[in-house]
Design a protein around this motif. Structure first.
Motif, PDB file in Angstrom:
ATOM      1  N   GLU A 277       1.186  -2.199   9.822  1.00  0.00           N
ATOM      2  CA  GLU A 277       0.712  -1.118   9.208  1.00  0.00           C
ATOM      3  C   GLU A 277       0.617  -1.410   7.765  1.00  0.00           C
ATOM      4  O   GLU A 277       1.566  -2.256   7.121  1.00  0.00           O
ATOM      5  CB  GLU A 277       1.260   0.218   9.242  1.00  0.00           C
ATOM      6  CG  GLU A 277       2.811   0.345   8.935  1.00  0.00           C
ATOM      7  CD  GLU A 277       3.421   1.386   9.753  1.00  0.00           C
ATOM      8  OE1 GLU A 277       2.921   2.536   9.806  1.00  0.00           O
ATOM      9  OE2 GLU A 277       4.565   1.000  10.207  1.00  0.00           O
ATOM     10  N   ARG A 278      -0.046  -0.522   6.958  1.00  0.00           N
ATOM     11  CA  ARG A 278      -0.265  -0.757   5.285  1.00  0.00           C
ATOM     12  C   ARG A 278       1.187  -0.257   4.861  1.00  0.00           C
ATOM     13  O   ARG A 278       1.805   0.802   5.362  1.00  0.00           O
ATOM     14  CB  ARG A 278      -1.352  -0.108   4.724  1.00  0.00           C
ATOM     15  CG  ARG A 278      -2.819  -0.537   5.026  1.00  0.00           C
ATOM     16  CD  ARG A 278      -3.604   0.323   4.678  1.00  0.00           C
ATOM     17  NE  ARG A 278      -3.801   0.814   3.334  1.00  0.00           N
ATOM     18  CZ  ARG A 278      -4.357   0.043   2.353  1.00  0.00           C
ATOM     19  NH1 ARG A 278      -4.658  -1.082   2.308  1.00  0.00           N
ATOM     20  NH2 ARG A 278      -4.167   0.450   0.863  1.00  0.00           N
ATOM     21  N   ALA A 279       1.722  -0.871   3.847  1.00  0.00           N
ATOM     22  CA  ALA A 279       3.068  -0.344   3.218  1.00  0.00           C
ATOM     23  C   ALA A 279       3.171   1.275   2.839  1.00  0.00           C
ATOM     24  O   ALA A 279       3.930   1.867   3.226  1.00  0.00           O
ATOM     25  CB  ALA A 279       3.376  -1.173   1.850  1.00  0.00           C
TER      26      ALA A 279
ATOM     27  N   HIS B 141       0.357   0.812  -4.110  1.00  0.00           N
ATOM     28  CA  HIS B 141      -0.658  -0.005  -3.194  1.00  0.00           C
ATOM     29  C   HIS B 141      -0.354  -1.456  -3.304  1.00  0.00           C
ATOM     30  O   HIS B 141      -0.879  -2.221  -2.332  1.00  0.00           O
ATOM     31  CB  HIS B 141      -2.068   0.411  -3.646  1.00  0.00           C
ATOM     32  CG  HIS B 141      -2.001   0.117  -5.163  1.00  0.00           C
ATOM     33  ND1 HIS B 141      -2.624  -1.129  -5.595  1.00  0.00           N
ATOM     34  CD2 HIS B 141      -2.157   1.248  -6.105  1.00  0.00           C
ATOM     35  CE1 HIS B 141      -2.764  -0.938  -6.855  1.00  0.00           C
ATOM     36  NE2 HIS B 141      -2.483   0.164  -7.210  1.00  0.00           N
TER      37      HIS B 141
ATOM     38  N   ASN C  64       0.997  -4.008  -0.657  1.00  0.00           N
ATOM     39  CA  ASN C  64       0.204  -4.693   0.577  1.00  0.00           C
ATOM     40  C   ASN C  64      -0.133  -6.012   0.340  1.00  0.00           C
ATOM     41  O   ASN C  64      -0.439  -6.596   1.312  1.00  0.00           O
ATOM     42  CB  ASN C  64      -1.186  -3.491   0.653  1.00  0.00           C
ATOM     43  CG  ASN C  64      -0.947  -2.257   1.121  1.00  0.00           C
ATOM     44  OD1 ASN C  64       0.000  -1.967   1.804  1.00  0.00           O
ATOM     45  ND2 ASN C  64      -1.659  -1.217   0.389  1.00  0.00           N
TER      46      ASN C  64
ATOM     47  N   ASP D   3       1.846   3.430   4.329  1.00  0.00           N
ATOM     48  CA  ASP D   3       1.872   4.349   5.541  1.00  0.00           C
ATOM     49  C   ASP D   3       3.113   4.386   6.104  1.00  0.00           C
ATOM     50  O   ASP D   3       3.365   4.927   7.254  1.00  0.00           O
ATOM     51  CB  ASP D   3       0.826   3.702   6.774  1.00  0.00           C
ATOM     52  CG  ASP D   3      -0.751   3.816   6.150  1.00  0.00           C
ATOM     53  OD1 ASP D   3      -0.879   4.607   5.383  1.00  0.00           O
ATOM     54  OD2 ASP D   3      -1.414   3.176   6.551  1.00  0.00           O
TER      55      ASP D   3
END
Length: 376
Positions: free
Chosen positions: A345-347, A358, A361, A349
């Motif tokens: 998953e994206r950081a 962001h 990521n 999340d």
């Protein structure tokens, strides 16, 4: 309850209990799988009659008999190009009539303490999340398993010739072994590798270009399981070997990690089937996990950015690592830290990670790979 837990520096210093342990494991695993082979046949090196091999197991006795067992095995994994000390977990078992008494909880806690004492950064296992998740291992999906089938293969590369030999008779030169070491990051010696191949039913496949004897790629294939256990070399060579072995055995699966970007793209185009292979990981030490590849992490971090990662560990002191220019603290428990570092998953999340960071990521998740032939 007259329970005695044996650790590396106590009763497991000898080997006289080896037959009892092997019989216990055979009975415990056959309860769920009647066709399960004996462990001394599967892993002869791990169950050699030596004090060193036997010291890798921790057991619990009740009423004089073994009722539960866990094995821990030092290993090295490659994470984003860096070599990280790790510990594999295996032979996790409890006698069917003794389940539900908390024996496995005791042993997994003891295994965790042992891993930390021995300097492991992470712990890996290929088990079920519902079984091991509550003990600190987290499910991270960073692997892909591609399947070839004889009827779905595209044209073979006429510039590459492929040959195979039984593992016991295969010629593995120093140059070939150096190719493998560069590709997998598993620390090993050519002689011990040859011994393991000779004891199993593996095949060694090689690919080389026409008009030259130079090996372009080679792989270890397990015919009964119809899968590639280990591979190295050029993408073209690996693909040619996989196709050739699939033609011989009817079908073949090949595992690849997110680090094998060029190979992944070819496999996506060439294979009939793909699935994501799940892997369980536990962060034993955040400091040791990040130490091996800090230069790679900081190279991927945007200029001027930074963060402080802090991993809480229950009653033990928290571990803290400053990345880049430092900055906001991200405080996570070991399971969420595993999701941040290795999850799909994206950081932003991951619960506990501020969504506005962001730029993380670009740094995480960090791909890791463990060759299947040496999982345990």
């Amino acid at each position: 309850q007259n329970i005695t837990q044996h650790a590396m520096n106590s009763a497991l210093a000898g080997t006289d209990y080896l037959p009892e342990l092997l019989n216990f494991l055979y009975a415990a695993f056959r309860a769920g799988n009647p066709d399960h082979p004996r462990f001394e046949a599967l892993f002869p090196d791990l169950f050699a009659p030596t004090a060193e091999a036997m010291a890798r197991h921790q057991i619990i006795r009740k009423g004089g008999r073994i009722v539960s067992c866990v094995g821990t095995y030092p290993m090295t994994v490659r994470i984003a190009g860096g070599r990280v000390p790790a510990a594999g977990l295996g032979q996790v078992s409890t006698a069917p009539d003794m389940q539900g008494h908390g024996f496995m909880t005791q042993l997994l806690a003891a295994a965790g303490r042992r891993m930390e004492e021995e300097g492991a950064a992470v712990s890996w296992l290929g088990g079920r999340h519902d079984r091991y998740g509550r003990h600190g291992w987290e499910l991270v999906q960073d692997g892909y398993v591609f399947s070839f089938s004889g009827g779905a293969l595209r044209a073979m590369d006429e510039n590459l010739l492929v040959s195979s030999a039984p593992g016991s008779a295969a010629e593995i030169s120093e140059a070939m072994f150096a190719m493998r070491d560069a590709a997998t990051g598993v620390e090993d010696a050519p002689e011990s590798y040859r011994i393991r191949l000779g004891r199993g039913e593996a095949e060694v496949w090689t690919a080389h270009r026409r008009k030259t004897d130079a090996v372009a790629a080679w792989a270890v294939v397990l015919p009964k399981a119809r899968r590639v256990a280990d591979f190295c070399g050029t993408t073209d060579g690996v693909i040619q070997i996989a196709k050739s072995a699939a033609l011989r055995h009817g079908s073949l699966s090949l595992p690849a990690s997110g680090a094998d970007k060029g190979l992944l793209e070819r496999l996506r185009a060439e294979c009939a089937y793909m699935r994501i292979g799940s892997q369980m990981l536990r962060i034993v030490s955040l400091v040791r996990t990040l130490a091996a590849y800090r230069p790679l992490v900081e190279a991927a971090m945007p200029s001027g950015c930074g963060a402080t990662l802090r991993m809480t560990r229950g009653e033990a002191p928290a571990e803290e690592v400053v990345l880049g220019a430092g900055g906001r603290a991200i405080e996570l428990d070991p399971k969420r830290m595993a999701r941040l570092l290795f999850g799909p998953e994206r950081a932003g999340d991951v619960p506990g990670v501020p969504a506005d960071l962001h730029w993380l990521n670009a740094v995480f998740p960090i791909p890791f790979t463990i060759p299947e032939l040496f999982h345990v």
